[in-house]
Design an enzyme around this catalytic site. Sequence first.
Site, PDB file in Angstrom:
ATOM      1  N   MET A 126       3.261  -5.832 -10.194  1.00  0.00           N
ATOM      2  CA  MET A 126       2.844  -4.550  -9.621  1.00  0.00           C
ATOM      3  C   MET A 126       1.360  -4.616  -9.296  1.00  0.00           C
ATOM      4  O   MET A 126       0.537  -4.859 -10.173  1.00  0.00           O
ATOM      5  CB  MET A 126       3.122  -3.413 -10.600  1.00  0.00           C
ATOM      6  CG  MET A 126       2.725  -2.049 -10.090  1.00  0.00           C
ATOM      7  SD  MET A 126       3.205  -0.712 -11.200  1.00  0.00           S
ATOM      8  CE  MET A 126       2.040  -0.973 -12.537  1.00  0.00           C
ATOM      9  N   CYS A 127       1.024  -4.404  -8.042  1.00  0.00           N
ATOM     10  CA  CYS A 127      -0.366  -4.305  -7.605  1.00  0.00           C
ATOM     11  C   CYS A 127      -0.567  -2.933  -6.969  1.00  0.00           C
ATOM     12  O   CYS A 127       0.360  -2.132  -6.878  1.00  0.00           O
ATOM     13  CB  CYS A 127      -0.693  -5.394  -6.586  1.00  0.00           C
ATOM     14  SG  CYS A 127      -0.529  -7.080  -7.208  1.00  0.00           S
ATOM     15  N   GLY A 128      -1.777  -2.664  -6.530  1.00  0.00           N
ATOM     16  CA  GLY A 128      -2.055  -1.428  -5.824  1.00  0.00           C
ATOM     17  C   GLY A 128      -2.783  -1.718  -4.532  1.00  0.00           C
ATOM     18  O   GLY A 128      -3.726  -2.517  -4.506  1.00  0.00           O
TER      19      GLY A 128
END
Length: 326
Positions: free
Chosen positions: A1-3
């Site tokens: 999970m990245c942003g």
Amino acid sequence: MCGIAGIMHHEALRPVDPEVLVAMAAIQHHRGPDGFGWERLAGVGFSHARLSIIDLNPTRGQQPFLSQDGRYLIAHNGEFYDYKRLRADLTSRGHQFVTKSDTELVLHLTERYGLQAALPHLRGEFAFALYEQDDARLTLVRDRFGVKPLYWTMTPEGIVFGSEIKVLLAHPAVKRQFSAAGLYHQLMQTMVPGTTCFEGVHAVEPGQMVIVERRFGQLRVRTQTYWDLDFPQRGNRPALDEQAERDYIEALRQHFVEAIQLRLEADVPVACYLSGGIDSCSILGVAAACQQSPVKAFTIGFDDGDYDETDIAREMAAAVGADQEI
């Protein structure tokens, strides 16, 4: 999970404020604690908070990525499965990769096929933004089933996008106003694709592209579905004989095993959630058969015996030699 986060101005010559890009990345630090970066082109800026999964090198894997010729800029959240085969195929055709990251695939696939024709090659769970400088075009893309989130809104200054709504609200031009209909749907726990509880804030829908093009100093937005599930009604389905049914079962088995094998590929340990149900037990069983070392499995127990499946989960973990934590 990245942003991921970004801005595209109506005016091509108006620079994007790097402090806003930093603020938009900082507010989603929980999505990507392993790295941070931002990049600007004329009238466009992206930022990224990174969780390292593929290519753990902190410098080489840092996003956003800018192609070597400066034509493409990308920020990506998620993972592309089967990326090694795709990278090898593109390399054999003359493409030169500068990282081991699966994100770089999009740049080379777009260069070779164009973005729309490249999308069928991408399998996985992802949301990404790609800016094509030659055409002054920004495209927001979400995976086929909408596993990874992506939101956008249009302001008087231009479009703002990000992995979470609060990322958009970090931009000073974004209105902080509830939508009556959207809030009602949220309180009723009703999911309406593309909507949110904030006025003017939209979600990119599963299997959809949001295409933003600058024309005569104004941004124009259109949406396009690149994938949808063809699910015929009962009356339109062909009748199955015993052989056809066996063929379908065998095809499902092959796709099921392949899907699990591809998802085990990472530069960090991969674990399974083991609830005790048929689906998670099946996934763990195949995952354990796909690798030499014991699979890590996590199980959540409940005090209420009507919901607790820990006994079944323990039995399954023991059967395949999984390293289980409850």
